[in-house]
Design an enzyme around this catalytic site. Structure first.
Site, PDB file in Angstrom:
ATOM      1  N   ASP A 123      -9.678   2.087   2.667  1.00 53.70           N
ATOM      2  CA  ASP A 123      -9.727   1.641   3.744  1.00 53.70           C
ATOM      3  C   ASP A 123      -9.977   3.318   4.791  1.00 53.70           C
ATOM      4  O   ASP A 123     -10.956   2.513   5.870  1.00 53.70           O
ATOM      5  CB  ASP A 123      -8.442   1.608   4.362  1.00 53.70           C
ATOM      6  CG  ASP A 123      -7.795   0.788   3.443  1.00 53.70           C
ATOM      7  OD1 ASP A 123      -8.340  -0.624   3.058  1.00 53.70           O
ATOM      8  OD2 ASP A 123      -6.704   0.772   3.589  1.00 53.70           O
TER       9      ASP A 123
ATOM     10  N   LYS B 225       0.419  -1.304   0.213  1.00 48.69           N
ATOM     11  CA  LYS B 225      -0.187   0.135   0.354  1.00 48.69           C
ATOM     12  C   LYS B 225       1.040   1.390   0.064  1.00 48.69           C
ATOM     13  O   LYS B 225       0.921   1.941  -0.473  1.00 48.69           O
ATOM     14  CB  LYS B 225      -1.034   0.000   1.436  1.00 48.69           C
ATOM     15  CG  LYS B 225      -2.684  -1.237   1.005  1.00 48.69           C
ATOM     16  CD  LYS B 225      -3.328  -1.103   2.230  1.00 48.69           C
ATOM     17  CE  LYS B 225      -4.246  -1.966   2.159  1.00 48.69           C
ATOM     18  NZ  LYS B 225      -5.146  -2.059   3.161  1.00 48.69           N
TER      19      LYS B 225
END
Ligand code: ATR
Length: 312
Positions: free
Chosen positions: A134, A77
């Site tokens: 997220d 990420k």
């Protein structure tokens, strides 16, 4: 379940997937494939184990092969941020990318997600746009699981200040909480996170360490609980949860960590992180397809994939 609905593979089938390392545990293929079948999209979503050293090549390969979208999970990420052509506000804000949308340039010079590219010929130029779904998913999941109108006025204790903890802390701090307390094994990380919160959200009361009074909500964003003999992330014995209303553990496998079991025995309402996985995936699906995600189907699919022996 959704397999019967899948359109046959042909020369125009588009690929999507998740890159992780390891990735064999991922429930994302099942969740997304169910949504793809439901909307009768001519797509397939696969899991790829990509070594972090190979991430640039793997992203470049996906661009050249006409992928419509990717999810990125641990450890990609943060590494992916400088590899994007463009970062959406969400990726810039969190400094991490968990969703890549491949966009093609139209003859008029505008950009269109390849998952919504219906014309021939294929685009001459494709760019990678990084998003982060997220942080919004954390807030959505907390509100949904605990059936709250919002987090207004709550005192929150957040355990963990790693990647997931930082995103959760910054998202929580954007809400009108009574107080946000940060606890982390490495206190310096909690301190620098508190400073960042103070700079970005000067009206939020942020505090490092356990709060004086029992918090309304405890969120575990540490990795403690993933392994069966892990100690509790709630190290302070004065916080036995008796006066805490809600306990959320970002871990979803096991479905009930020792922290959640303890919280349940103390009368708290509890939830695991499956809802976060669901909502980050649903938003990614919407970015790729331009359609509303079939949330309930995705939820059922996740549940039966992650917890096959649990009652429906
Ligand atoms: P993620 O992206 O899942 O958040 P991470 O960035 O490695 O993963 O963060 C893991 C979190 O779990 C951190 O808060 C970490 O604490 P440190 O910042 O001190 O490393 C916490 N953690 C991991 N193992 C731990 C342990 N044995 N005891 C306490 N906290 C632990």
């Amino acid at each position: 379940m959704a397999q019967a609905d899948l359109s046959p593979i042909d020369a125009s089938t588009r690929c999507l997937g998740v890159y992780g390392h390891p990735v064999h545990h991922s429930a994302s293929p099942a969740m997304h494939q169910a949504a793809i079948g439901h909307l009768r999209l001519n797509w397939r979503y696969l899991a790829f184990d990509v070594d972090p050293n190979q991430l640039p090549a793997a992203l470049e390969g996906a661009r050249r092969m006409g992928f419509a979208g990717l999810n990125l999970t641990v450890p990609h990420k943060l590494l992916a941020v400088p590899l994007m052509d463009v970062c959406a506000d969400s990726a810039r804000e969190w400094g991490a990318v968990n969703t890549v949308v491949f966009e093609g340039q139209t003859p008029t010079g505008t950009w269109c997600p390849l998952g919504q590219w219906n014309s021939q010929p294929p685009p001459a130029s494709v760019r990678l746009v990084g998003h982060n779904t997220d942080a919004d998913a954390i807030l959505k999941s907390l509100i949904e699981e605990f059936q709250l109108p919002g987090l207004d006025g709550l005192s929150v204790l957040l355990l963990g200040a790693g990647g997931a903890g930082r995103a959760a802390a910054l998202k929580l701090a954007s809400q009108p909480l009574a107080q946000l307390s940060l606890v982390n094994r490495t206190p310096d990380k909690a301190l620098s996170l508190a400073r960042e919160i103070q700079a970005r959200h000067p009206n939020t009361r942020v505090h490092v360490g356990y709060p004086k009074h029992p918090p309304d909500l405890v969120v575990n964003a540490t990795s403690l609980g993933l392994k069966p003999h892990d100690p509790s992330p709630l190290a302070n014995p004065h916080h036995d949860l008796a006066d805490t209303r809600f306990v959320y553990d970002m871990i979803y496998r096991p479905a009930e960590t020792p922290l959640l079991a303890h919280a349940r025995s103390r009368g708290c309402r509890t939830a695991n992180g499956m809802g976060m996985l669901l909502h980050q995936g649903a938003r990614a699906f919407e970015l790729w397809s331009g359609h509303s995600a079939p949330i309930e189907l995705m939820r059922q699919t996740l549940r039966s994939t992650l917890f096959p022996t649990a009652p429906a």
